[in-house]
Design a protein around this motif. Structure first.
Motif, mmCIF file in Angstrom:
data_model
loop_
_atom_site.group_PDB
_atom_site.id
_atom_site.type_symbol
_atom_site.label_atom_id
_atom_site.label_comp_id
_atom_site.label_asym_id
_atom_site.label_seq_id
_atom_site.Cartn_x
_atom_site.Cartn_y
_atom_site.Cartn_z
ATOM 1 N N LYS A 5 30.784 43.616 51.278
ATOM 2 C CA LYS A 5 31.644 44.278 52.243
ATOM 3 C C LYS A 5 33.093 43.827 52.065
ATOM 4 O O LYS A 5 33.372 42.657 51.851
ATOM 5 C CB LYS A 5 31.154 43.927 53.647
ATOM 6 C CG LYS A 5 31.945 44.550 54.759
ATOM 7 C CD LYS A 5 31.371 44.119 56.106
ATOM 8 C CE LYS A 5 32.177 44.718 57.220
ATOM 9 N NZ LYS A 5 33.103 43.788 57.816
ATOM 10 N N LEU A 6 34.021 44.797 52.180
ATOM 11 C CA LEU A 6 35.442 44.455 52.147
ATOM 12 C C LEU A 6 35.828 43.688 53.405
ATOM 13 O O LEU A 6 35.301 43.969 54.483
ATOM 14 C CB LEU A 6 36.295 45.718 52.080
ATOM 15 C CG LEU A 6 36.286 46.508 50.786
ATOM 16 C CD1 LEU A 6 37.031 47.829 50.980
ATOM 17 C CD2 LEU A 6 36.921 45.715 49.667
ATOM 18 N N GLY A 47 36.760 35.519 34.820
ATOM 19 C CA GLY A 47 37.327 36.835 35.116
ATOM 20 C C GLY A 47 37.311 37.232 36.574
ATOM 21 O O GLY A 47 37.696 38.347 36.922
ATOM 22 N N ARG A 48 36.895 36.333 37.451
ATOM 23 C CA ARG A 48 36.863 36.648 38.888
ATOM 24 C C ARG A 48 37.584 35.547 39.666
ATOM 25 O O ARG A 48 36.965 34.699 40.312
ATOM 26 C CB ARG A 48 35.414 36.796 39.356
ATOM 27 C CG ARG A 48 35.262 37.395 40.724
ATOM 28 C CD ARG A 48 35.653 38.855 40.762
ATOM 29 N NE ARG A 48 35.547 39.340 42.138
ATOM 30 C CZ ARG A 48 36.053 40.454 42.556
ATOM 31 N NH1 ARG A 48 36.693 41.248 41.728
ATOM 32 N NH2 ARG A 48 35.932 40.822 43.805
ATOM 33 N N PRO A 49 38.941 35.553 39.621
ATOM 34 C CA PRO A 49 39.697 34.476 40.258
ATOM 35 C C PRO A 49 39.782 34.567 41.776
ATOM 36 O O PRO A 49 40.207 33.633 42.426
ATOM 37 C CB PRO A 49 41.088 34.619 39.643
ATOM 38 C CG PRO A 49 41.197 36.074 39.336
ATOM 39 C CD PRO A 49 39.811 36.488 38.916
ATOM 40 N N PRO A 97 41.537 49.457 48.328
ATOM 41 C CA PRO A 97 40.867 49.259 47.042
ATOM 42 C C PRO A 97 41.166 50.372 46.036
ATOM 43 O O PRO A 97 41.147 50.135 44.835
ATOM 44 C CB PRO A 97 39.378 49.241 47.385
ATOM 45 C CG PRO A 97 39.272 49.215 48.850
ATOM 46 C CD PRO A 97 40.597 49.557 49.428
ATOM 47 N N ASP A 98 41.427 51.592 46.524
ATOM 48 C CA ASP A 98 41.643 52.750 45.658
ATOM 49 C C ASP A 98 42.748 53.631 46.234
ATOM 50 O O ASP A 98 43.153 53.461 47.370
ATOM 51 C CB ASP A 98 40.360 53.583 45.560
ATOM 52 C CG ASP A 98 39.190 52.794 45.019
ATOM 53 O OD1 ASP A 98 39.300 52.297 43.885
ATOM 54 O OD2 ASP A 98 38.177 52.677 45.735
ATOM 55 N N GLY A 99 43.182 54.574 45.422
ATOM 56 C CA GLY A 99 44.151 55.563 45.882
ATOM 57 C C GLY A 99 45.580 55.122 45.639
ATOM 58 O O GLY A 99 45.849 54.161 44.918
ATOM 59 N N ALA A 110 39.492 44.589 44.449
ATOM 60 C CA ALA A 110 39.585 44.202 45.864
ATOM 61 C C ALA A 110 38.554 43.113 46.167
ATOM 62 O O ALA A 110 37.483 43.075 45.562
ATOM 63 C CB ALA A 110 39.357 45.421 46.745
ATOM 64 N N PRO A 111 38.868 42.227 47.109
ATOM 65 C CA PRO A 111 37.946 41.130 47.417
ATOM 66 C C PRO A 111 36.769 41.600 48.260
ATOM 67 O O PRO A 111 36.813 42.661 48.881
ATOM 68 C CB PRO A 111 38.821 40.168 48.220
ATOM 69 C CG PRO A 111 39.785 41.066 48.924
ATOM 70 C CD PRO A 111 40.082 42.174 47.925
ATOM 71 N N VAL A 112 35.733 40.800 48.277
ATOM 72 C CA VAL A 112 34.631 40.994 49.212
ATOM 73 C C VAL A 112 34.818 39.984 50.344
ATOM 74 O O VAL A 112 35.579 39.018 50.224
ATOM 75 C CB VAL A 112 33.249 40.829 48.534
ATOM 76 C CG1 VAL A 112 33.044 41.905 47.477
ATOM 77 C CG2 VAL A 112 33.088 39.457 47.927
#
Length: 136
Positions: A5-6, A47-49, A97-99, A110-112
Motif C-alpha cells: 500500500k502507498l 536497487g531499492r534505496p 506514483p504516475d501521471g 513510489a514507496p510502500v
C-alpha cells in the motif's frame, strides 16, 4: 514488514506539498552530487534505496526521505540540507506514483507504507560524497 500500500502522504494524482518532520524528514542534495549519492545507495541496497524524489528543473534537487525525526541524529555536511523536526516550516513536494507530476518524480518508484531511506547508510554515503577535507 511493509505492505504494498502507498503511504497516505503520496497523492493519487499530481503533486502535493508536505511539511517535513511529520510523515518523513528529507535530506536534499543538489544536481550531480544528489545523483551520485543515489547511485551509491542503489548499489548498496540492491536497487531499492527507499523513497527518493527528484526535481528535474531548476536546481535539480534530489530529496531522500528518511523516517520522521531521524535526520536530527546526524550532522549533515555542507551540500546536504536537512528538512526535519529541527527546522521550521519546510515543505517537500511529493509526486503521485504516475501521471503528470512535472517537475517532480520518484527516482526509484513510489514507496510502500513504512518504507524509507536508511538514514545511517544515507549519512555514510552523503558524508563520503560531500565531505571536503580541510587544506593542510
Amino acid at each position: 514488514m511493509t505492505s504494498n500500500k502507498l503511504p497516505d502522504w503520496v497523492p493519487d494524482s499530481g503533486l502535493q506539498l508536505h511539511l517535513a518532520g511529520v510523515h518523513f524528514d528529507a535530506i536534499r542534495v543538489r544536481g550531480v552530487r544528489g545523483e551520485a549519492v543515489l547511485h551509491h545507495l542503489a548499489e548498496a541496497t540492491g536497487g531499492r534505496p527507499g523513497p527518493v524524489v527528484r526535481e528535474i528543473a531548476g536546481g535539480r534537487w534530489t530529496y531522500f526521505l528518511v523516517p520522521p525525526g531521524s535526520s536530527k541524529e546526524h550532522t549533515w555536511p555542507p551540500g546536504a540540507t536537512c528538512f526535519g523536526p529541527s527546522v521550521r516550516d519546510q515543505y517537500v513536494g511529493i509526486p503521485a506514483p504516475d501521471g503528470n507530476t512535472y517537475p517532480l518524480s520518484w527516482r526509484c518508484g513510489a514507496p510502500v507504507e513504512g518504507e524509507f531511506v536508511d538514514v545511517e547508510l544515507l549519512h555514510e554515503v552523503v558524508a563520503a560524497q560531500l565531505y571536503v577535507a580541510p587544506e593542510a
